[in-house]
Design a protein around this motif. Structure first.
Motif, mmCIF file in Angstrom:
data_model
loop_
_atom_site.group_PDB
_atom_site.id
_atom_site.type_symbol
_atom_site.label_atom_id
_atom_site.label_comp_id
_atom_site.label_asym_id
_atom_site.label_seq_id
_atom_site.Cartn_x
_atom_site.Cartn_y
_atom_site.Cartn_z
ATOM 1 N N VAL A 29 0.815 -1.214 0.000
ATOM 2 C CA VAL A 29 0.000 0.000 0.000
ATOM 3 C C VAL A 29 0.841 1.254 0.000
ATOM 4 N N TYR A 30 2.062 1.178 0.537
ATOM 5 C CA TYR A 30 2.890 2.370 0.607
ATOM 6 C C TYR A 30 3.414 2.798 -0.761
ATOM 7 N N TYR A 32 1.360 3.308 -3.227
ATOM 8 C CA TYR A 32 0.199 3.844 -3.920
ATOM 9 C C TYR A 32 -0.092 5.293 -3.552
ATOM 10 N N ILE A 34 -3.454 7.512 -2.799
ATOM 11 C CA ILE A 34 -4.852 7.311 -2.400
ATOM 12 C C ILE A 34 -5.630 8.587 -2.667
ATOM 13 N N LYS A 52 -0.022 10.899 -1.237
ATOM 14 C CA LYS A 52 0.909 9.801 -1.400
ATOM 15 C C LYS A 52 1.233 9.208 -0.032
ATOM 16 N N TRP A 53 1.389 7.880 0.009
ATOM 17 C CA TRP A 53 1.746 7.255 1.273
ATOM 18 C C TRP A 53 3.108 7.738 1.756
ATOM 19 N N SER A 54 4.031 7.971 0.842
ATOM 20 C CA SER A 54 5.359 8.425 1.224
ATOM 21 C C SER A 54 5.486 9.909 0.917
ATOM 22 N N ARG A 72 -3.051 11.126 6.304
ATOM 23 C CA ARG A 72 -2.828 9.683 6.371
ATOM 24 C C ARG A 72 -2.257 9.306 7.728
ATOM 25 N N ASN A 74 0.064 6.292 8.743
ATOM 26 C CA ASN A 74 0.801 5.132 8.241
ATOM 27 C C ASN A 74 0.721 3.950 9.191
ATOM 28 N N ASN A 77 -2.502 2.361 8.363
ATOM 29 C CA ASN A 77 -2.808 2.187 6.935
ATOM 30 C C ASN A 77 -4.147 2.827 6.577
ATOM 31 N N VAL A 79 -6.216 6.463 5.323
ATOM 32 C CA VAL A 79 -6.247 7.825 4.787
ATOM 33 C C VAL A 79 -7.593 8.438 5.147
ATOM 34 N N ALA A 98 -7.171 3.798 -5.131
ATOM 35 C CA ALA A 98 -5.722 3.665 -5.067
ATOM 36 C C ALA A 98 -5.149 3.407 -6.450
#
Length: 123
Positions: A29-30, A32, A34, A52-54, A72, A74, A77, A79, A98
């Protein structure tokens, strides 16, 4: 395979706030982006915001950026979409999606979608 589950919808009054959550699982998932979308009856699906996850990159539609904030968590997991000063015209089904890149999210071509959560805003 990414699974997305939205929660937090319901019936609220105009001026209220509501926080939607999108729980992501499966796959990496990281990797992707969202996004949040909504679709009101008889209208096209509308992009609201993406994250963005990151990193710290966030994107919001001009139509809602003053009232809606995406974030988000993390560790969980998840958002979230914080929605303030809700209006009757915010009534819609809200979806998270996603995709591997922002462009795919923005044009609504994400491979993975949640089932949606309904929001009714009464006047």
């Amino acid at each position: 395979q990414v699974q997305l589950v939205e929660s937090g919808g319901g019936l609220v009054q105009a001026g209220d706030s509501l926080r939607l959550s999108c729980a992501a699982s499966g796959g990496a998932v990281y990797d992707y982006v969202i996004g949040w979308f909504r679709q009101a009856p008889g209208k096209e699906r509308e992009f609201l915001a993406a994250i963005k996850w990151s990193g710290e990159s966030k994107y919001s539609a001009d139509s809602v950026k003053a009232r809606f904030t995406i974030s988000r968590d993390n560790a969980r997991n998840t958002v979230s979409l914080q929605m303030n000063s809700l209006k009757p015209e915010d009534t819609a089904v809200y979806y998270c999606a996603a995709a591997m890149n922002l462009r795919t999210v923005l044009i609504g071509n994400s491979k993975y979608w949640g089932q949606g959560t309904q929001i009714f805003v009464s006047s």
